[in-house]
Design an enzyme around this catalytic site. Structure first.
Site, PDB file in Angstrom:
ATOM      1  CG  HIS A  61      -1.733  -1.193   1.406  1.00  0.00           C
ATOM      2  ND1 HIS A  61      -1.968  -1.774   2.620  1.00  0.00           N
ATOM      3  CD2 HIS A  61      -2.374  -1.968   0.497  1.00  0.00           C
ATOM      4  CE1 HIS A  61      -2.736  -2.840   2.470  1.00  0.00           C
ATOM      5  NE2 HIS A  61      -2.984  -2.988   1.182  1.00  0.00           N
ATOM      6  CE  LYS A  71       2.081   3.903   5.293  1.00  0.00           C
ATOM      7  NZ  LYS A  71       1.531   2.696   4.650  1.00  0.00           N
ATOM      8  CE1 TYR A 131       0.111   2.930   8.828  1.00  0.00           C
ATOM      9  CE2 TYR A 131      -0.267   0.873   9.994  1.00  0.00           C
ATOM     10  CZ  TYR A 131      -0.656   1.818   9.055  1.00  0.00           C
ATOM     11  OH  TYR A 131      -1.829   1.639   8.348  1.00  0.00           O
ATOM     12  CG  ASP A 169      -4.505  -5.787   0.440  1.00  0.00           C
ATOM     13  OD1 ASP A 169      -4.836  -4.635   0.112  1.00  0.00           O
ATOM     14  OD2 ASP A 169      -3.933  -6.043   1.516  1.00  0.00           O
TER      15      ASP A 169
END
Length: 181
Positions: A61, A71, A131, A169
């Site tokens: 992603h 991130k 995250y 996904d």
């Protein structure tokens, strides 16, 4: 904290200093001062957490344009194989990736700069993944690449029969057909 450069420019593995004794342990997981001294200025604005069962792949992603995100990722419980793929068109390592095991035991973190796709697979029975992001989630800017893209040559460690994907996904495109901007 120890900041280790990877083969992908701007992507770092971070190992905290852990103080352990008979009561347990203490560690500093983020210091703006140390982060800026070793990586640069990043203003984290959003924290996310997920829980996954063994074999769940959450990948690959990213967000495009002004909504791109850097991130700082880590595992609170369990083990994952964490993967970052360089999608910066002008990068010498475009299409290359790193794969690092993150766990509650090794306490490693990875800083993934903007311009990368990110994903992971849960290797333990369950995994809690956390995250920080430097930009807010924008549904209109979300994009992704199928985790099994043969051109990326990512070894997800588990066999195909042990992998669980969301419908979303499973429908992601190959890198060569992906939205990159």
């Amino acid at each position: 904290m120890k900041f280790e450069k990877t083969g992908l420019e701007g992507c770092f593995i971070i190992e905290p200093t852990v103080f352990e004794d008979n009561r347990g342990y203490f560690m500093e997981t983020f210091s703006q001062r140390e982060f800026e001294a070793n990586i640069g200025r990043v203003n984290f604005v959003q924290d996310n957490q997920s829980h996954s069962k063994r074999g769940v792949v959450r990948a690959l992603h990213y967000q495009v344009g002004d909504a791109a995100q850097a991130k700082l990722v880590r595992v609170l419980q369990g083990r994952v194989l964490d993967v970052a793929v360089d999608l910066r068109k002008d990068s010498l390592t475009f299409g290359e990736h790193i794969a690092v095991e993150l766990s509650e035991t090794n306490k490693k973190q990875i800083f993934i700069p903007r311009g990368f796709a990110h994903g992971f697979v849960a290797l333990s029975e369950t995994a809690e993944f956390f995250y920080k992001c430097d930009n807010f989630y924008d549904k209109n800017a979300e994009a992704g690449i199928i985790y099994s893209d043969p051109d990326l040559k990512i070894d997800w460690v588990l066999s195909e029969s042990d992998i669980t994907l969301s419908l979303k996904d499973a429908a992601l495109p190959l890198l060569k057909n992906a939205r990159l901007s």
